[in-house]
Design a protein around this motif. Structure first.
Motif, short mmCIF file in Angstrom:
data_model
loop_
_atom_site.label_atom_id
_atom_site.label_comp_id
_atom_site.label_asym_id
_atom_site.label_seq_id
_atom_site.Cartn_x
_atom_site.Cartn_y
_atom_site.Cartn_z
N LYS A 190 -24.03 46.23 48.20
CA LYS A 190 -24.42 45.58 46.95
C LYS A 190 -25.94 45.64 46.77
CE LYS A 190 -20.64 42.30 46.31
NZ LYS A 190 -20.26 40.98 45.80
N TYR A 206 -28.70 38.01 51.13
CA TYR A 206 -28.73 36.62 51.60
C TYR A 206 -27.79 36.42 52.78
CZ TYR A 206 -24.25 35.46 49.29
OH TYR A 206 -22.93 35.40 48.93
N ASN A 332 -16.12 41.64 44.79
CA ASN A 332 -16.30 42.51 43.61
C ASN A 332 -17.74 43.00 43.54
OD1 ASN A 332 -17.11 39.74 42.91
ND2 ASN A 332 -17.56 40.61 40.91
N1 LIG Z 1 -23.08 29.78 31.43
C1 LIG Z 1 -22.14 30.58 30.94
O1 LIG Z 1 -21.79 30.54 29.77
C2 LIG Z 1 -21.48 31.55 31.88
C3 LIG Z 1 -20.70 32.61 31.36
C4 LIG Z 1 -20.15 33.53 32.28
C5 LIG Z 1 -20.37 33.36 33.65
N2 LIG Z 1 -21.12 32.31 34.08
C6 LIG Z 1 -21.41 32.14 35.51
O2 LIG Z 1 -22.11 33.27 35.95
C7 LIG Z 1 -21.88 33.46 37.34
C8 LIG Z 1 -21.46 34.90 37.59
O3 LIG Z 1 -20.21 35.13 36.93
P1 LIG Z 1 -19.57 36.60 36.95
O4 LIG Z 1 -18.37 36.55 36.09
O5 LIG Z 1 -20.62 37.58 36.68
O6 LIG Z 1 -19.08 36.72 38.45
P2 LIG Z 1 -19.58 37.83 39.49
O7 LIG Z 1 -21.04 37.62 39.70
O8 LIG Z 1 -19.10 39.15 39.07
O9 LIG Z 1 -18.76 37.44 40.79
C9 LIG Z 1 -19.11 36.33 41.53
C10 LIG Z 1 -20.13 36.71 42.63
O10 LIG Z 1 -20.73 35.50 43.09
C11 LIG Z 1 -21.14 35.67 44.41
N3 LIG Z 1 -20.70 34.53 45.23
C12 LIG Z 1 -19.44 34.09 45.39
N4 LIG Z 1 -19.42 33.02 46.21
C13 LIG Z 1 -20.72 32.80 46.56
C14 LIG Z 1 -21.36 31.84 47.41
N5 LIG Z 1 -20.65 30.88 48.03
N6 LIG Z 1 -22.70 31.90 47.53
C15 LIG Z 1 -23.41 32.85 46.90
N7 LIG Z 1 -22.88 33.79 46.11
C16 LIG Z 1 -21.54 33.75 45.93
C17 LIG Z 1 -20.49 36.96 44.94
O11 LIG Z 1 -21.50 37.96 45.02
P3 LIG Z 1 -22.24 38.21 46.45
O12 LIG Z 1 -21.33 39.09 47.22
O13 LIG Z 1 -23.51 38.84 46.05
O14 LIG Z 1 -22.37 36.88 47.09
C18 LIG Z 1 -19.50 37.32 43.86
O15 LIG Z 1 -19.30 38.70 43.75
C19 LIG Z 1 -20.82 32.45 37.75
O16 LIG Z 1 -21.46 31.34 38.33
C20 LIG Z 1 -20.20 32.06 36.43
O17 LIG Z 1 -19.64 30.77 36.47
C21 LIG Z 1 -21.67 31.41 33.22
#
Ligand SMILES: NC(=O)c1ccc[n+]([C@@H]2O[C@H](COP(=O)([O-])OP(=O)(O)OC[C@H]3O[C@@H](n4cnc5c(N)ncnc54)[C@H](OP(=O)(O)O)[C@@H]3O)[C@@H](O)[C@H]2O)c1
Length: 341
Positions: A190, A206, A332
């Protein structure tokens, strides 16, 4: 109205919420059923799902009680958005073959009212673009950086979960806009993706760093003007230690806290005060009226080649529950989707 004899009704395969997960969701929380698709009434269309978007927020909808969206009742089709092809339309302006986006749910052949559909503008991008770099994850990155983060050229920007759906777009938008970008991601593959494909100037693995704050200090030697936080918890605390004067912290998500028993107590808020900084959360849905603005900008960056996109594609409806769990295990890279049609 009788269903036309020459159109056989397809079977609608569905996944229903069967149990509320205490931790990471998986197949054990769903049951499958199959039934003939529902004949569209006046004002409705029958669809064939093509892509389902798999998003961390789905885990919160599986909880009992209410959050910013209603909890999904047990026994109902799992909620989720995606892209579908119109099979049969009883809505003016939609014809068989059109590609649309809608809240489809985890099912292969939903029948949905026309008011909930948006026809894809294929001049902006393909179905793969619309689920990826023109989709809600990308739009989230756009408004988070610009409106909440007040991003400026030459800002030192840090993005967590930088190899994920939102993070990969946030890192690239910041780079395209002339910022110095550092990413945080888990694992060597990654991290290579974040620097080599997304063009970040620095990256932090990390999972292999005993001291995250020290690693951020090395990756961001002049500090951070804008932290785009997808992770929350201890990662947020570590980033707060490196804020420059007038820094902005964008609370996009807090995926590290999804299964925590107790809310995480942020320790370093004093650093925010010392930096005269600002920390603000947001939900992308509040920008609904401006999605077109984001998509026009993102599509132009796709066309000129400056915006890359990685879709992590699983195949078949039965993969959706496994996919949801993958997000919380970091399995992912890029935007996670399930391909159906
Ligand atoms: N505010 C809004 O409107 C909005 C809209 C969409 C998404 N979001 C938020 O945006 C963030 C990313 O969403 P996404 O759909 O793009 O998901 P994503 O980043 O494609 O997938 C989640 C990633 O988070 C990391 N992760 C999982 N557990 C973790 C942990 N315990 N500590 C640190 N990293 C962890 C992993 O990457 P690593 O392997 O690098 O750890 C994982 O691949 C989420 O928090 C989601 O809730 C917010």
């Amino acid at each position: 109205m009788a269903h036309p004899q020459n159109l056989a009704l397809p079977v609608n395969h569905r996944l229903l919420l069967a149990a509320r997960p205490a931790a990471i969701p998986g197949p054990e929380h769903f049951t499958a059923d199959s039934q003939p698709a529902r004949v569209p009434a006046a004002g409705e269309v029958l669809l064939q799902s093509v892509y389902l978007s798999i998003d961390p927020a789905m885990r919160s909808w599986m909880r009992e009680g209410t959050g910013y969206q209603q909890s999904i009742p047990l026994g109902e089709v799992m909620r989720g958005g995606g892209i579908a092809r119109v099979l049969e339309s009883r809505v003016e302006g939609f014809v068989a073959g059109d590609l649309v986006q809608a809240r489809l749910g985890w099912q292969t052949h939903p029948t949905i009212h026309g008011r909930y559909l948006q026809k894809l503008d294929l001049a902006l991008g393909t179905a793969e673009d619309w689920i990826g770099p023109l989709g809600l994850s990308a739009v989230t990155a756009y408004f988070g950086l610009r409106d909440i983060g007040a991003m400026r050229p030459n800002d030192r920007v840090l993005v967590s979960a930088a190899a994920g759906g939102v993070g990969q777009i946030a890192a690239q938008i910041a780079r395209i806009e002339g910022c110095r970008v550092a990413g945080i991601a888990g694992g060597t593959d990654k991290c290579a993706y974040v620097t080599q494909q997304l063009g970040a100037h620095a990256v932090i693995d990390y999972k292999s760093e005993p001291n995250l704050s020290a690693a951020i200090g090395r990756a961001c030697p002049d500090g951070i003007d804008l932290y785009f936080d997808n992770v929350g918890g201890a990662t947020l605390d570590a980033a707060l230690e490196h804020l420059r004067q007038g820094a902005r912290v964008v609370l996009c998500g807090r995926i590290s806290q999804t299964h925590a028993d107790e809310p995480y107590g942020v320790r370093n808020l004093g650093m925010l005060a010392a930096a005269r900084g600002r920390m603000q959360g947001f939900l992308v849905f509040n920008y609904h009226d401006r999605y077109d603005e984001a998509r026009t900008w993102l599509a132009a960056r796709r066309r000129d080649g400056s915006l890359q996109q990685k879709l992590h594609v699983l195949s078949g409806l039965e993969q959706a529950p496994l996919g949801l769990g993958m997000l919380f295990r970091g399995e992912n890279t890029g935007k996670l989707v399930v391909r159906l049609g």
